[in-house]
Design an enzyme around this catalytic site. Structure first.
Site, short mmCIF file in Angstrom:
data_model
loop_
_atom_site.label_atom_id
_atom_site.label_comp_id
_atom_site.label_asym_id
_atom_site.label_seq_id
_atom_site.Cartn_x
_atom_site.Cartn_y
_atom_site.Cartn_z
N CYS A 213 6.02 0.34 7.69
CA CYS A 213 5.62 1.48 6.87
C CYS A 213 6.83 1.92 6.05
O CYS A 213 7.93 2.05 6.58
CB CYS A 213 5.14 2.62 7.75
SG CYS A 213 4.67 4.09 6.82
N LEU A 214 6.62 2.13 4.77
CA LEU A 214 7.72 2.57 3.91
C LEU A 214 8.33 3.88 4.40
O LEU A 214 9.50 4.15 4.16
CB LEU A 214 7.22 2.75 2.46
CG LEU A 214 6.81 1.47 1.71
CD1 LEU A 214 6.10 1.84 0.42
CD2 LEU A 214 8.01 0.60 1.43
N HIS B 93 -4.50 1.87 7.30
CA HIS B 93 -3.13 2.41 7.39
C HIS B 93 -2.94 3.54 6.36
O HIS B 93 -2.42 4.61 6.69
CB HIS B 93 -2.14 1.26 7.13
CG HIS B 93 -0.69 1.66 7.14
ND1 HIS B 93 0.20 1.19 8.08
CD2 HIS B 93 0.03 2.47 6.31
CE1 HIS B 93 1.39 1.71 7.83
NE2 HIS B 93 1.32 2.47 6.75
N GLU B 94 -3.38 3.28 5.12
CA GLU B 94 -3.18 4.29 4.07
C GLU B 94 -4.06 5.52 4.29
O GLU B 94 -3.63 6.65 4.04
CB GLU B 94 -3.44 3.69 2.68
CG GLU B 94 -2.58 2.47 2.32
CD GLU B 94 -1.10 2.63 2.61
OE1 GLU B 94 -0.60 3.76 2.60
OE2 GLU B 94 -0.44 1.60 2.87
N HIS C 169 -2.52 7.83 6.62
CA HIS C 169 -1.51 8.70 6.01
C HIS C 169 -2.15 10.00 5.50
O HIS C 169 -1.54 11.06 5.56
CB HIS C 169 -0.83 8.00 4.82
CG HIS C 169 0.35 7.15 5.20
ND1 HIS C 169 1.46 7.66 5.82
CD2 HIS C 169 0.58 5.82 5.05
CE1 HIS C 169 2.34 6.68 6.02
NE2 HIS C 169 1.83 5.56 5.57
N GLY D 148 0.84 -1.19 0.00
CA GLY D 148 0.00 0.00 0.00
C GLY D 148 0.87 1.24 0.00
O GLY D 148 2.03 1.18 0.44
N GLN E 141 3.23 10.06 0.93
CA GLN E 141 4.50 9.33 1.02
C GLN E 141 5.42 9.61 -0.16
O GLN E 141 6.61 9.31 -0.11
CB GLN E 141 4.25 7.82 1.13
CG GLN E 141 3.62 7.41 2.46
CD GLN E 141 3.44 5.91 2.53
OE1 GLN E 141 2.48 5.37 2.02
NE2 GLN E 141 4.39 5.23 3.16
ZN ZN Z 1 2.69 3.71 5.77
#
Ligand code: ZN
Length: 172
Positions: free
Chosen positions: A90-91, A132-133, A136, A48, A53
């Protein structure tokens, strides 16, 4: 690794803490960004990714948990049910894994990349990733779910991260 891949923003970058703006309607530019996001997500072996991000403060997310790619514009949780706690990465917070308690099932309304309304009923991992997304888009990160004590424990790790952000396990 393709050169066109965008750099994922890392904790400490203010764009990750901004509340993202909704798209009034889905344009070719949004479609272009969604494609870049998907490329970036796959290139980082993520499941995701949210637009902030990659430095874009617009309500766009992409998700693929292995069951096909979803490109969502202005996603909104309209109903939730149950509870689950999954270890999340998380990236944008590389190297950190946190068990986050979230709804087990969510109903999401969004626009697809062609500006058509879309309704998704998601559970388990899919529900987790969507939440989660969407977090963000609100400027919320997994570290916000840790207790004060846990935060102290990972504080040193986070400080190091903010200084030098190239790291290991990348997921969402
Ligand atoms: Zn994330």
């Amino acid at each position: 690794m393709p050169e066109t891949r965008l750099k994922v923003r890392i904790l400490g970058d203010p764009v990750l803490r901004k509340k993202a703006k909704p798209a009034k309607e889905v344009t070719a530019e949004h479609r272009r960004i969604l494609n870049l996001m998907a490329e970036s997500m796959y290139g980082s072996s993520g499941i995701g990714l949210a637009a902030p991000q990659i430095g874009i403060s617009t309500r766009l997310i992409v998700v693929d948990i292995g069951e096909g790619l979803y490109k969502l514009v202005n996603p909104k949780i309209v109903k939730r049910q149950g509870s689950q706690a999954i270890q999340e990465g998380c990236l944008s917070v590389p190297g950190i894994c946190i068990k986050v308690r979230r709804s087990k099932q969510v109903w999401v309304e969004a626009l697809d990349e062609n500006n058509r309304p879309l309704k998704i009923e998601a559970k388990d991992l899919f529900a987790c990733v969507l939440q989660h997304e969407i977090d963000h888009l609100e400027g919320r990160l997994i570290i916000d779910y840790t207790s004060f004590l846990e935060k102290l424990k990972i504080k040193r790790k986070l400080a190091a991260l903010k200084k030098n952000a190239t790291a290991a396990k990348l997921q969402l």
